[in-house]
Write a protein that holds these residues in place. Structure first.
Motif, mmCIF file in Angstrom:
data_model
loop_
_atom_site.group_PDB
_atom_site.id
_atom_site.type_symbol
_atom_site.label_atom_id
_atom_site.label_comp_id
_atom_site.label_asym_id
_atom_site.label_seq_id
_atom_site.Cartn_x
_atom_site.Cartn_y
_atom_site.Cartn_z
ATOM 1 N N CYS A 1 0.836 -1.210 0.000
ATOM 2 C CA CYS A 1 0.000 0.000 0.000
ATOM 3 C C CYS A 1 0.868 1.257 0.000
ATOM 4 O O CYS A 1 0.588 2.213 -0.746
ATOM 5 N N ASP A 2 1.914 1.283 0.836
ATOM 6 C CA ASP A 2 2.805 2.448 0.867
ATOM 7 C C ASP A 2 3.520 2.623 -0.466
ATOM 8 O O ASP A 2 3.687 3.755 -0.956
ATOM 9 N N LEU A 3 3.965 1.513 -1.068
ATOM 10 C CA LEU A 3 4.665 1.595 -2.346
ATOM 11 C C LEU A 3 3.737 2.107 -3.442
ATOM 12 O O LEU A 3 4.145 2.966 -4.250
ATOM 13 N N ARG A 4 2.542 1.639 -3.493
ATOM 14 C CA ARG A 4 1.584 2.075 -4.511
ATOM 15 C C ARG A 4 1.308 3.576 -4.395
ATOM 16 O O ARG A 4 1.308 4.317 -5.395
ATOM 17 N N GLU A 5 1.076 4.011 -3.167
ATOM 18 C CA GLU A 5 0.791 5.438 -2.951
ATOM 19 C C GLU A 5 1.998 6.310 -3.298
ATOM 20 O O GLU A 5 1.850 7.368 -3.948
ATOM 21 N N HIS A 6 3.201 5.879 -2.903
ATOM 22 C CA HIS A 6 4.392 6.690 -3.158
ATOM 23 C C HIS A 6 4.700 6.783 -4.651
ATOM 24 O O HIS A 6 5.029 7.872 -5.152
ATOM 25 N N MET A 7 4.612 5.680 -5.365
ATOM 26 C CA MET A 7 4.967 5.698 -6.779
ATOM 27 C C MET A 7 3.995 6.555 -7.592
ATOM 28 O O MET A 7 4.414 7.273 -8.517
#
Length: 364
Positions: free
Chosen positions: A324-330
């Motif tokens: 979830c954090d990776l999706r939001e950051h990218m």
């Protein structure tokens, strides 16, 4: 001839009753004193042990053993008095199997509690789930068998039931077929539960995906398994379902998993800066366990490309949060650094369409 049935002719031997009552009181007192002495010695011995398991087992079997001492004392005294024996023996036919079943039942529960206590100090979560599952299934199977046998022995103490059972032996073949047909679902569940304990396709605490739903296994009964989903719903799944059909177990050996984040971008996207930012973000994230990290272009179409960003974590919950954090950051990074890489479907008409501005023809 009927005068002997008149109430005035009824005689009660109060002396015999008093003697029998006194014998019973003495037998109960001696049996209770003997029970206290035996358990005092046993408690001292268990106090010398370094673990609490011995004390746990002794405490659970204390009550049935106490009543067994009393029943044995009354039985011994009844052998010396025919009148007392005539009263006690019919009662003992029910008391003896009931006390025996009670003792075995409490022993099973005591050893189950002792094994679960030992699991609490285990450092291996996978081994702990495996043993908890086996303990739960086997203890329920043993409990069912103990209750069934105890009730059967108590019923055999009834002369009418024993006579009926003897008569039915003549048609044992038909009876066996009828019972087998009627008990087929129960026997199937019993066999499925035992097979679940031996083969362990899933255990208590495993994260499984069944019928399109994902959740944690909470209970494994003889006939069904309860699975709690992330939104706190409880799925009731037949035990045979996990043996007859396929399902996903995400924590069979351990909870370390690899997950992916899919990005669909415009073909003009510059992949190298995206890969660099992806690796920088993941390597600095606290939930990344350092096992798997990769960015691959898994598909390319005329209007889009597909990127698969793979990461790994120690537990399933941490992997979900990391994705979830990776999706939001990218997505945030793409909006700020490569806005043209985000796919847009728009219809732009600068200045409007010439035909749209022409007046409609008369009569149209």
């Amino acid at each position: 001839m009927l005068d002997r049935y008149h109430p005035s002719n009824w005689q009660i031997d109060w002396i015999a009753i008093g003697e029998a009552a006194l014998l019973v009181a003495i037998a109960v007192s001696i049996a209770y004193a003997l029970y206290r002495a035996v358990f005092a010695i046993v408690r001292r011995l268990t106090a010398l042990s370094e673990t609490h398991v011995d004390e746990m087992v002794v405490e659970r079997v204390r009550r049935p053993v106490k009543w067994s001492f009393i029943a044995i004392g009354v039985t011994i005294v009844a052998q010396t008095d025919p009148h007392l024996q005539g009263v006690w023996e019919p009662i003992a036919r029910f008391v003896r199997p009931a006390l025996l079943g009670w003792i075995v039942y409490t022993l099973v529960k005591a050893f189950t509690a002792a094994l679960e206590y030992r699991l609490e100090i285990s450092d291996d979560p996978v081994a702990m789930r495996s043993r908890r599952t086996r303990i739960a299934i086997l203890s329920r199977t043993a409990t069912f068998a103990i209750i069934l046998i105890t009730v059967g022995l108590m019923l055999m103490g009834i002369p009418g039931v024993r006579d009926i059972g003897t008569t039915m032996l003549a048609s044992a073949g038909l009876a066996a077929l009828a019972v087998g047909a009627a008990a087929q679902p129960a026997l199937k569940s019993l066999i499925a539960g035992l097979q679940m304990a031996v083969t362990e396709p899933l255990r208590i605490g495993d994260l499984v995906k069944v019928d399109g739903e994902t959740g944690r296994v909470e209970e494994i009964k003889m006939s069904f398994v309860t699975v709690r989903t992330w939104d706190e719903r409880v799925l009731i799944v037949p035990t045979s379902r996990f043996l007859d059909q396929s399902f996903e177990n995400w924590s069979r050996k351990n909870e370390a998993l690899t997950g992916a984040v899919m990005l669909h971008l415009d073909p003009v996207a510059d992949i190298d800066p995206i890969r660099t930012e992806f690796e920088r973000f993941v390597t600095t994230h606290t939930l990344f366990d350092g096992r798997n990290m990769a960015l691959l272009m898994t598909a390319a179409y005329p209007e889009s490309v597909e990127l698969r960003l793979s990461v790994s974590a120690k537990t399933i919950g941490e992997l979900f949060e990391l994705r979830c954090d990776l999706r939001e950051h990218m997505l945030k990074w793409l909006r700020e650094n490569q806005p043209d890489a985000l796919i847009r479907h728009r219809l732009e008409l600068p200045g409007g369409h010439a035909k749209a501005e022409e007046p409609a023809a008369p009569g149209a």
